[in-house]
Enzyme design. Structure first.
Site, PDB file in Angstrom:
ATOM      1  N   ARG A  62       0.821  -1.219   0.000  1.00 38.27           N
ATOM      2  CA  ARG A  62       0.000   0.000   0.000  1.00 38.27           C
ATOM      3  C   ARG A  62       0.846   1.255   0.000  1.00 38.27           C
ATOM      4  O   ARG A  62       0.417   2.300  -0.483  1.00 38.27           O
ATOM      5  CB  ARG A  62      -1.000  -0.038   1.157  1.00 38.27           C
ATOM      6  CG  ARG A  62      -2.095  -1.097   0.928  1.00 38.27           C
ATOM      7  CD  ARG A  62      -2.942  -1.332   2.160  1.00 38.27           C
ATOM      8  NE  ARG A  62      -2.192  -1.760   3.320  1.00 38.27           N
ATOM      9  CZ  ARG A  62      -1.839  -3.009   3.593  1.00 38.27           C
ATOM     10  NH1 ARG A  62      -2.207  -3.982   2.784  1.00 38.27           N
ATOM     11  NH2 ARG A  62      -1.149  -3.307   4.669  1.00 38.27           N
ATOM     12  N   GLU A  99       5.006  -8.553  12.796  1.00 43.23           N
ATOM     13  CA  GLU A  99       4.040  -9.086  13.758  1.00 43.23           C
ATOM     14  C   GLU A  99       3.928 -10.599  13.727  1.00 43.23           C
ATOM     15  O   GLU A  99       3.710 -11.230  14.748  1.00 43.23           O
ATOM     16  CB  GLU A  99       2.632  -8.503  13.511  1.00 43.23           C
ATOM     17  CG  GLU A  99       2.523  -7.028  13.646  1.00 43.23           C
ATOM     18  CD  GLU A  99       2.667  -6.287  12.335  1.00 43.23           C
ATOM     19  OE1 GLU A  99       1.970  -5.289  12.144  1.00 43.23           O
ATOM     20  OE2 GLU A  99       3.479  -6.686  11.475  1.00 43.23           O
TER      21      GLU A  99
END
Length: 174
Positions: A62, A99
């Site tokens: 993105r 993560e």
């Protein structure tokens, strides 16, 4: 009446339990699909950096979308920072923790040493990707002058990972 930035923020959709249980994914695609919202956020993201950079580096995926619009508005070039194996001529790579595991990003050396680079991404979460991107830009001899992100998830502590020596500006903070 809401401001244009508030209207843009309202277009970000929270999706619970994606990509795994307990994670809240912030989907910026509805914001990006609205021309006025896209122009508003990219203009605001560039504002603190006026005249201080030569190219924008967009971080996959993105970040590419934001950086493409930013490069056009700022009349500068665009440098992609991609996941490993996606560039035909990678000049440098960095492995980092995120993560859900580890990842690797790469960059080509299509810019001259000393080029001032503004890094751009959609989210600053744990800071692994952005920290790796800063290191990557330095590896090819360019100067990362700062980073601008659409939103920062402060509870994940990413700013500390990127470090105080690197200026990070967040448009929206959650």
């Amino acid at each position: 009446m809401t401001s244009p930035l508030e209207q843009a923020a309202a277009r970000i959709v929270e999706i619970p339990d994606y990509p795994e249980p307990g994670v809240i994914f912030r989907d910026v695609m509805p914001l990006l699909s609205d021309a006025e919202c896209l122009r508003t956020v990219v203009t605001a993201m560039l504002e603190p950096w006026g005249g201080k950079f030569d190219v924008v580096a967009g971080i996959e995926a993105r970040g590419f979308l934001l950086a493409g619009a930013a490069a056009t508005l700022a009349n500068v070039g665009l440098v992609p920072i991609r996941k490993a194996g996606k560039l035909p001529r990678p000049a440098a790579s960095v492995t980092y923790t995120l993560e859900y595991g580890t990842a690797e990003i790469e960059i080509q050396d299509d810019i001259a040493p000393g080029t001032r680079v503004l890094l751009m991404d959609d989210v600053l979460a744990t800071g692994g990707t952005l920290g790796a991107a800063v290191e990557l830009v330095r590896k090819i001899g360019a100067e990362p002058i700062g980073s601008t992100v659409l939103m920062e998830l402060t509870e994940l502590g990413g700013r500390a990972v990127v470090g105080d020596a690197h200026d990070v500006r967040s448009l929206f903070v959650n």
